[in-house]
Design a protein around this motif. Structure first.
Motif, short mmCIF file in Angstrom:
data_model
loop_
_atom_site.label_atom_id
_atom_site.label_comp_id
_atom_site.label_asym_id
_atom_site.label_seq_id
_atom_site.Cartn_x
_atom_site.Cartn_y
_atom_site.Cartn_z
N MET A 1 64.67 41.11 0.66
CA MET A 1 65.02 39.85 0.03
C MET A 1 66.31 40.04 -0.76
SD MET A 1 63.44 36.68 -1.24
CE MET A 1 61.75 37.10 -1.28
N ARG A 2 67.20 39.07 -0.61
CA ARG A 2 68.46 39.07 -1.36
C ARG A 2 68.51 37.82 -2.20
NH1 ARG A 2 72.86 41.83 2.34
NH2 ARG A 2 71.49 42.92 3.75
N TRP A 3 69.24 37.91 -3.30
CA TRP A 3 69.39 36.76 -4.20
C TRP A 3 70.87 36.46 -4.40
CZ3 TRP A 3 65.40 33.85 -5.91
CH2 TRP A 3 64.12 34.38 -5.75
N PHE A 4 71.17 35.17 -4.48
CA PHE A 4 72.54 34.72 -4.71
C PHE A 4 72.52 33.65 -5.80
CE2 PHE A 4 72.02 35.74 -0.21
CZ PHE A 4 73.04 36.65 -0.02
N THR A 15 65.47 35.51 2.58
CA THR A 15 64.48 36.47 3.06
C THR A 15 65.06 37.28 4.22
OG1 THR A 15 63.51 34.97 4.68
CG2 THR A 15 62.57 34.91 2.43
N ASP A 16 64.46 38.44 4.45
CA ASP A 16 64.88 39.25 5.59
C ASP A 16 64.65 38.49 6.90
OD1 ASP A 16 65.54 41.29 3.85
OD2 ASP A 16 63.64 42.35 4.12
N GLU A 17 63.58 37.69 6.95
CA GLU A 17 63.28 36.91 8.16
C GLU A 17 64.36 35.87 8.42
OE1 GLU A 17 62.15 33.61 10.50
OE2 GLU A 17 62.20 33.42 8.33
N ARG A 18 64.83 35.18 7.39
CA ARG A 18 65.89 34.17 7.55
C ARG A 18 67.22 34.84 7.92
NH1 ARG A 18 65.07 29.65 9.36
NH2 ARG A 18 63.58 30.95 10.36
N LEU A 19 67.52 36.00 7.32
CA LEU A 19 68.74 36.74 7.67
C LEU A 19 68.70 37.13 9.15
CD1 LEU A 19 71.42 38.14 6.95
CD2 LEU A 19 70.06 40.13 6.23
N ASN A 24 70.45 36.54 14.62
CA ASN A 24 70.06 36.53 16.04
C ASN A 24 70.47 35.24 16.74
OD1 ASN A 24 68.94 39.07 15.99
ND2 ASN A 24 66.87 38.36 15.58
N ASP A 25 70.26 34.11 16.06
CA ASP A 25 70.62 32.83 16.68
C ASP A 25 72.12 32.57 16.69
OD1 ASP A 25 67.94 32.49 17.00
OD2 ASP A 25 67.82 30.58 15.93
N HIS A 26 72.82 33.19 15.77
CA HIS A 26 74.27 33.02 15.66
C HIS A 26 74.87 34.42 15.50
CE1 HIS A 26 73.34 28.80 14.94
NE2 HIS A 26 72.47 29.20 14.02
N PRO A 27 75.02 35.16 16.60
CA PRO A 27 75.46 36.57 16.53
C PRO A 27 76.77 36.77 15.77
CG PRO A 27 74.84 35.99 18.78
CD PRO A 27 74.77 34.73 17.98
N GLU A 28 77.62 35.75 15.76
CA GLU A 28 78.88 35.86 15.02
C GLU A 28 78.64 35.97 13.50
OE1 GLU A 28 77.79 33.20 16.58
OE2 GLU A 28 78.02 31.46 15.28
N ILE A 85 67.66 29.89 1.43
CA ILE A 85 68.54 29.67 2.58
C ILE A 85 67.70 29.51 3.83
CG2 ILE A 85 70.32 30.71 4.04
CD1 ILE A 85 71.37 32.13 1.50
N LEU A 86 67.97 28.41 4.56
CA LEU A 86 67.31 28.19 5.85
C LEU A 86 68.07 28.88 6.97
CD1 LEU A 86 66.41 24.39 5.69
CD2 LEU A 86 64.83 26.31 5.61
N THR A 87 69.39 28.66 6.99
CA THR A 87 70.23 29.25 8.03
C THR A 87 71.69 29.20 7.60
OG1 THR A 87 70.62 29.30 10.43
CG2 THR A 87 70.61 27.13 9.39
#
Length: 104
Positions: A1-4, A15-19, A24-28, A85-87
């Motif tokens: 988990m990261r915080w901003f 979250t690590d899952e959102r990162l 993965n969905d946006h490799p760039e 963050i969602l994405t």
């Protein structure tokens, strides 16, 4: 988990899952976490989503990205007791919606 911290001085979690999702969905987006942090703290415009009243879209323009000249869009879900963050992705356009904040 990261915080901003965002423009409004709110704590925003990633979250690590959102990162993993947006890398993965946006490799760039791989390796772009510093730009995500900068976009949250120093956006050029913040727009409320037209389809989700709890979602805020933070945009910042970058001349150089892995996808050429683009805006970075970071979508944040804002609830009473949680901001996360969602994405995040690079895009050519800013979506329409209520402008919540704009750089002068």
């Amino acid at each position: 988990m990261r915080w901003f911290k965002d423009l409004y001085d709110r704590n925003v979690r990633l979250t690590d899952e959102r990162l993993e999702h947006f890398e993965n969905d946006h490799p760039e987006m791989a390796g772009q976490i510093d730009k995500v942090a900068e976009t949250l703290s120093h956006p050029e415009i913040v727009v409320r989503s037209k389809t989700d009243s709890e979602a805020e879209l933070f945009y910042r323009h970058y001349l150089m990205t892995p996808a050429d000249e683009k805006y970075l869009c970071v979508i944040v879900k804002v609830r009473v007791d949680d901001v996360f963050i969602l994405t995040a992705y690079f895009t050519d356009t800013i979506k329409k919606g209520d402008v919540l904040w704009e750089k002068q």
